[in-house]
Design a protein around this motif. Structure first.
Motif, PDB file in Angstrom:
ATOM      1  N   GLN A  93      23.214  30.622 -49.481  1.00  0.00           N
ATOM      2  CA  GLN A  93      24.466  30.168 -48.863  1.00  0.00           C
ATOM      3  C   GLN A  93      24.443  28.671 -48.545  1.00  0.00           C
ATOM      4  O   GLN A  93      25.495  28.068 -48.383  1.00  0.00           O
ATOM      5  CB  GLN A  93      24.745  30.973 -47.583  1.00  0.00           C
ATOM      6  CG  GLN A  93      25.056  32.427 -47.823  1.00  0.00           C
ATOM      7  CD  GLN A  93      26.466  32.680 -48.336  1.00  0.00           C
ATOM      8  OE1 GLN A  93      27.227  31.764 -48.614  1.00  0.00           O
ATOM      9  NE2 GLN A  93      26.818  33.943 -48.465  1.00  0.00           N
ATOM     10  N   HIS A 123      29.106  28.686 -50.679  1.00  0.00           N
ATOM     11  CA  HIS A 123      29.410  29.904 -49.921  1.00  0.00           C
ATOM     12  C   HIS A 123      29.816  31.052 -50.833  1.00  0.00           C
ATOM     13  O   HIS A 123      30.695  30.915 -51.681  1.00  0.00           O
ATOM     14  CB  HIS A 123      30.481  29.615 -48.877  1.00  0.00           C
ATOM     15  CG  HIS A 123      30.063  28.538 -47.927  1.00  0.00           C
ATOM     16  ND1 HIS A 123      28.868  28.573 -47.245  1.00  0.00           N
ATOM     17  CD2 HIS A 123      30.640  27.382 -47.582  1.00  0.00           C
ATOM     18  CE1 HIS A 123      28.745  27.496 -46.501  1.00  0.00           C
ATOM     19  NE2 HIS A 123      29.804  26.747 -46.692  1.00  0.00           N
ATOM     20  N   PHE A 182      29.502  36.101 -45.660  1.00  0.00           N
ATOM     21  CA  PHE A 182      29.840  34.786 -45.132  1.00  0.00           C
ATOM     22  C   PHE A 182      31.256  34.848 -44.577  1.00  0.00           C
ATOM     23  O   PHE A 182      32.212  35.082 -45.312  1.00  0.00           O
ATOM     24  CB  PHE A 182      29.758  33.726 -46.234  1.00  0.00           C
ATOM     25  CG  PHE A 182      29.959  32.326 -45.730  1.00  0.00           C
ATOM     26  CD1 PHE A 182      28.897  31.603 -45.224  1.00  0.00           C
ATOM     27  CD2 PHE A 182      31.217  31.738 -45.750  1.00  0.00           C
ATOM     28  CE1 PHE A 182      29.073  30.314 -44.737  1.00  0.00           C
ATOM     29  CE2 PHE A 182      31.411  30.453 -45.273  1.00  0.00           C
ATOM     30  CZ  PHE A 182      30.339  29.739 -44.765  1.00  0.00           C
TER      31      PHE A 182
END
Length: 193
Positions: A136, A140, A166
């Motif tokens: 990440q 993302h 996320f």
């Protein structure tokens, strides 16, 4: 793309499949240089060509819509690290529970497979929560889906399993019963070459 099987459970690709996969991987590598600064595709391709079993695993990652790409190189082990970089959890690996024990514990409405079994069949590893966080940091992923991650044995022994996603600008680690499965939860794999 389908695998070629010579009857000995050898997992190998045809020449055409291999060339097509290398073309796709190279194009993705060149399009996403922020994931692997200072790495050279020619060296990676040479390593892949010497490891047909790894190519087969990458083919399986691609076939299940994981969009594998190089995310690093570990000098200690001299290995390139490939990881699923699809925007959302790979479509071909969703609606699976965590592992074989969880699958067998379900009395009804069983999923077709488990994340741990699929990963083993593909020759890849589930990400740990630390590896998921590192991924990440590159960009993302899983803004609408979630992905199972390797679960510590003490949590698994109590019937639980971990997954991540996320949201709200942060990586979240959650728990669920290992036998649960959802159409929006799959898993991301890692392959060392």
């Amino acid at each position: 793309m389908r695998q070629k099987n010579d009857g000995n459970n050898q997992k190998e690709l045809s020449f055409e499949q291999r060339e097509e996969l290398l073309r796709v991987l190279q194009a993705r590598f060149e399009k996403n240089m922020h994931r692997h600064k200072e790495l050279d595709w020619a060296q990676i391709q040479e390593r892949l060509e010497r490891n047909p079993d790894k190519l087969w695993s990458l083919h399986e990652m691609e076939r299940t819509e994981g969009e594998p790409d190089v995310i690093g190189y570990y000098e200690k082990t001299e290995k390139y690290i490939f990881c699923d970089c699809s925007t959302e959890s790979p479509k071909g690996r969703r609606s699976v529970c965590y592992d074989r024990e969880a699958l067998e514990s379900r009395k009804k409405n069983k999923p077709e497979n488990s994340a741990m079994d699929m990963a083993a069949e593909m020759g890849i590893e589930l990400l740990t929560k630390e590896q998921y966080r590192t991924l990440q940091d590159l960009e993302h992923f899983d803004k609408k889906t979630s992905s199972w991650v390797r679960t510590p044995s003490d949590i698994r022994e109590l019937g639980g399993a971990l997954f991540c996603d996320f949201r709200y600008g942060h990586v979240f680690v959650y728990h669920n019963g290992a036998s649960s499965y959802y159409s929006s939860r799959g898993f991301r794999g890692l392959l060392r070459v």
